[in-house]
Scaffold this motif. Structure first.
Motif, PDB file in Angstrom:
ATOM      1  N   ARG A   1       0.838  -1.215   0.000  1.00 46.51           N
ATOM      2  CA  ARG A   1       0.000   0.000   0.000  1.00 46.51           C
ATOM      3  C   ARG A   1       0.869   1.261   0.000  1.00 46.51           C
ATOM      4  N   ASN A   2       1.843   1.291   0.906  1.00 41.52           N
ATOM      5  CA  ASN A   2       2.720   2.461   1.023  1.00 41.52           C
ATOM      6  C   ASN A   2       3.538   2.678  -0.246  1.00 41.52           C
ATOM      7  N   LEU A   3       4.048   1.586  -0.805  1.00 38.16           N
ATOM      8  CA  LEU A   3       4.843   1.677  -2.026  1.00 38.16           C
ATOM      9  C   LEU A   3       4.010   2.143  -3.208  1.00 38.16           C
ATOM     10  N   ALA A   4       2.771   1.672  -3.274  1.00 41.09           N
ATOM     11  CA  ALA A   4       1.894   2.094  -4.369  1.00 41.09           C
ATOM     12  C   ALA A   4       1.684   3.611  -4.344  1.00 41.09           C
ATOM     13  N   VAL A   5       1.463   4.160  -3.153  1.00 47.44           N
ATOM     14  CA  VAL A   5       1.287   5.613  -3.028  1.00 47.44           C
ATOM     15  C   VAL A   5       2.548   6.340  -3.482  1.00 47.44           C
ATOM     16  N   ALA A   6       3.704   5.863  -3.027  1.00 53.14           N
ATOM     17  CA  ALA A   6       4.968   6.506  -3.402  1.00 53.14           C
ATOM     18  C   ALA A   6       5.209   6.422  -4.903  1.00 53.14           C
ATOM     19  N   LEU A   7       4.844   5.299  -5.516  1.00 48.65           N
ATOM     20  CA  LEU A   7       5.002   5.157  -6.964  1.00 48.65           C
ATOM     21  C   LEU A   7       4.067   6.112  -7.705  1.00 48.65           C
ATOM     22  N   GLY A   8       2.904   6.349  -7.144  1.00 54.69           N
ATOM     23  CA  GLY A   8       2.000   7.326  -7.747  1.00 54.69           C
ATOM     24  C   GLY A   8       2.573   8.730  -7.700  1.00 54.69           C
ATOM     25  N   ASN A   9       3.394   8.997  -6.694  1.00 52.36           N
ATOM     26  CA  ASN A   9       4.002  10.317  -6.535  1.00 52.36           C
ATOM     27  C   ASN A   9       5.332  10.462  -7.274  1.00 52.36           C
ATOM     28  N   ALA A  10       5.836   9.359  -7.828  1.00 53.91           N
ATOM     29  CA  ALA A  10       7.127   9.390  -8.519  1.00 53.91           C
ATOM     30  C   ALA A  10       7.004  10.076  -9.881  1.00 53.91           C
ATOM     31  N   LYS A  11       8.155  10.379 -10.476  1.00 57.80           N
ATOM     32  CA  LYS A  11       8.164  10.956 -11.814  1.00 57.80           C
ATOM     33  C   LYS A  11       7.475  10.006 -12.784  1.00 57.80           C
ATOM     34  N   PRO A  12       6.749  10.541 -13.769  1.00 57.50           N
ATOM     35  CA  PRO A  12       6.025   9.674 -14.709  1.00 57.50           C
ATOM     36  C   PRO A  12       6.969   8.709 -15.410  1.00 57.50           C
ATOM     37  N   SER A  13       6.544   7.451 -15.451  1.00 56.69           N
ATOM     38  CA  SER A  13       7.410   6.409 -15.991  1.00 56.69           C
ATOM     39  C   SER A  13       6.565   5.261 -16.524  1.00 56.69           C
TER      40      SER A  13
ATOM     41  N   GLU B   1       7.704   2.366 -16.985  1.00 55.48           N
ATOM     42  CA  GLU B   1       8.114   1.202 -16.184  1.00 55.48           C
ATOM     43  C   GLU B   1       7.281   1.111 -14.901  1.00 55.48           C
ATOM     44  N   ILE B   2       7.030   2.248 -14.276  1.00 56.69           N
ATOM     45  CA  ILE B   2       6.214   2.269 -13.058  1.00 56.69           C
ATOM     46  C   ILE B   2       4.782   1.861 -13.380  1.00 56.69           C
ATOM     47  N   ILE B   3       4.232   2.410 -14.446  1.00 56.35           N
ATOM     48  CA  ILE B   3       2.863   2.062 -14.838  1.00 56.35           C
ATOM     49  C   ILE B   3       2.754   0.561 -15.097  1.00 56.35           C
ATOM     50  N   SER B   4       3.729   0.006 -15.793  1.00 60.22           N
ATOM     51  CA  SER B   4       3.722  -1.431 -16.075  1.00 60.22           C
ATOM     52  C   SER B   4       3.791  -2.259 -14.797  1.00 60.22           C
ATOM     53  N   ALA B   5       4.653  -1.848 -13.851  1.00 56.72           N
ATOM     54  CA  ALA B   5       4.791  -2.582 -12.590  1.00 56.72           C
ATOM     55  C   ALA B   5       3.498  -2.547 -11.787  1.00 56.72           C
ATOM     56  N   LEU B   6       2.845  -1.391 -11.769  1.00 51.64           N
ATOM     57  CA  LEU B   6       1.582  -1.265 -11.049  1.00 51.64           C
ATOM     58  C   LEU B   6       0.500  -2.128 -11.689  1.00 51.64           C
TER      59      LEU B   6
ATOM     60  N   LYS C   1      -3.668   6.399 -11.793  1.00 52.81           N
ATOM     61  CA  LYS C   1      -4.316   7.651 -12.198  1.00 52.81           C
ATOM     62  C   LYS C   1      -3.325   8.805 -12.124  1.00 52.81           C
ATOM     63  N   GLN C   2      -2.539   8.851 -11.055  1.00 55.81           N
ATOM     64  CA  GLN C   2      -1.538   9.897 -10.889  1.00 55.81           C
ATOM     65  C   GLN C   2      -0.471   9.821 -11.978  1.00 55.81           C
ATOM     66  N   GLN C   3       0.024   8.601 -12.197  1.00 56.14           N
ATOM     67  CA  GLN C   3       1.080   8.410 -13.184  1.00 56.14           C
ATOM     68  C   GLN C   3       0.602   8.782 -14.592  1.00 56.14           C
ATOM     69  N   ARG C   4      -0.583   8.306 -14.953  1.00 59.18           N
ATOM     70  CA  ARG C   4      -1.095   8.578 -16.297  1.00 59.18           C
ATOM     71  C   ARG C   4      -1.357  10.063 -16.502  1.00 59.18           C
ATOM     72  N   ALA C   5      -1.853  10.726 -15.447  1.00 56.04           N
ATOM     73  CA  ALA C   5      -2.075  12.167 -15.539  1.00 56.04           C
ATOM     74  C   ALA C   5      -0.745  12.901 -15.711  1.00 56.04           C
ATOM     75  N   SER C   6       0.279  12.429 -15.029  1.00 53.74           N
ATOM     76  CA  SER C   6       1.599  13.060 -15.144  1.00 53.74           C
ATOM     77  C   SER C   6       2.185  12.836 -16.525  1.00 53.74           C
ATOM     78  N   VAL C   7       2.042  11.601 -17.044  1.00 54.18           N
ATOM     79  CA  VAL C   7       2.537  11.293 -18.386  1.00 54.18           C
ATOM     80  C   VAL C   7       1.835  12.171 -19.415  1.00 54.18           C
TER      81      VAL C   7
END
Length: 380
Positions: free
Chosen positions: A310-322, A324-329, A349-355
């Protein structure tokens, strides 16, 4: 061995402080156990529900201010502190690297509870060799004790506006433990409070958890959200958590007194599993067996694999758009629990919006370049 009537307590007190240093404690102080003056503030804190889901706080109630209910006959509390800050702590560096995980510096090594309790027990046994009638009981977050007010009474520091104990010679990067004893040792004098008008810790808190000087609403605190909370993290706090996956040190990092903090010499408190410089994706790739194996003996393990994800998922959502991150999620989503899936959905949702924002920015930049080029003279 001496019977209690034959004991020279001032001499014994000096020995206790010497033994404490020999056992690795940076400082040892002694106070009487009465904390009735703390009870109104404690009750108000509970009435405001600032303890969140930590039901044990309310369950134990005022016992937290009454050490003699834990060990009948308690006359003194021996309070001890042990430095934990590892060398090359890499604070700002990791917080700025959004693809890396930030773990509170106290949790980089082995769990401190067992180590401190063993040392306190050894201290009690040494005292008993000198004073045969002694009854003692050690505590390290293992009982409802208000350890910071006791430590302040024992002269180990003062309570700062972030509610942590501070010392002008050591800052706040240390653990506390208590040894309850039933002998009338001389007591130490409290230190004067030296925060003055400084409110840096209040202003720096990412989630405004320090709702008033000396008062923390745990429900807003990132340490509570990532460690104590066992349900979904409220959405209002997720983007504010950044890459902090276990605890938060911001209020300590900003404190001017921590310029004087001491590094720990304890091998057990040094970083393990590269936790002081590891990427979020590396940690997110761990399965539950890897989590249990790699974090054996770590305080992190007690939150369990589900809250870890759970904690890692939130942090990944806050990371720079990637990508690789989207694929891992996306790949992890089908194989985890509904609670974790909720946080993965948020992160995606966060990652895709950033991308998308990056792509829009690039297109706008390209259009601007083309429009500038069209307006240039032919021989430019």
């Amino acid at each position: 061995m001496e019977q209690s009537s034959d004991v020279n307590y001032p001499e014994l007190t000096e020995k206790i402080k010497l033994w404490g240093k020999e056992l690795g404690f940076a400082k040892v102080g002694i106070c009487e156990p009465d904390l009735t003056g703390e009870e109104p503030a404690l009750q108000q804190w509970l009435d405001n529900h600032y303890h969140g889901d930590m039901d044990y706080m309310a369950r134990h109630g005022m016992m937290r201010a009454r050490a003699n209910e834990l060990l009948p006959g308690t006359l003194r509390v021996i309070s001890a502190r042990m430095d934990y800050l590892p060398g090359n702590a890499k604070f700002a560096k990791i917080l700025k690297q959004r693809d890396h995980a930030y773990v509170s510096r106290y949790a980089l090594g082995r769990d401190y509870h067992k180590l401190l309790r063993q040392r306190l027990k050894q201290l009690g046994e040494r005292i008993k060799q000198y004073c045969a009638s002694l009854n003692f009981r050690p505590f390290v977050d293992s009982a409802p004790v208000l350890e910071r007010p006791l430590a302040a009474k024992a002269g180990l520091g003062w309570i700062g506006k972030h509610s942590l104990l501070l010392d002008q010679d050591a800052g706040s990067w240390f653990f506390l433990g208590e040894l309850l004893v039933d002998i009338p040792l001389p007591i130490d004098e409290p230190l004067p409070e030296k925060c003055g008008s400084c409110v840096a810790c209040i202003k720096i808190c990412p989630t405004d958890a320090i709702v008033a000087p000396y008062v923390v609403d745990a429900r807003r605190c990132i340490s509570y959200l990532t460690i104590e909370l066992r349900t979904a993290i409220p959405q209002e706090f997720r983007s504010l958590m950044g890459n902090r996956i276990y605890g938060c040190d911001d209020c300590q990092l900003i404190c001017p007194w921590n310029r004087f903090a001491n590094l720990s010499a304890e091998a057990d408190f040094q970083p393990r599993q590269n936790l002081d410089e590891i990427t979020l994706l590396d940690l997110f790739s761990w399965d539950e067996n890897t989590f249990d194996k790699n974090l054996q003996g770590s305080p992190i393990r007690r939150i369990g694999y589900e809250c870890w994800q759970r904690n890692l998922a939130v942090a990944l959502g806050n990371a720079k758009p990637s990508d690789e991150i989207i694929s891992a999620l996306e790949n992890r989503y089908p194989d985890t629990t509904p609670m974790v899936q909720e946080h993965i959905e948020w992160a995606l949702k966060q990652q895709r919006a950033s991308v998308q924002a990056v792509e829009v920015g690039l297109r706008n930049k390209e259009r601007l370049v083309r429009s500038i080029e069209k307006g240039l003279p032919r021989d430019a």
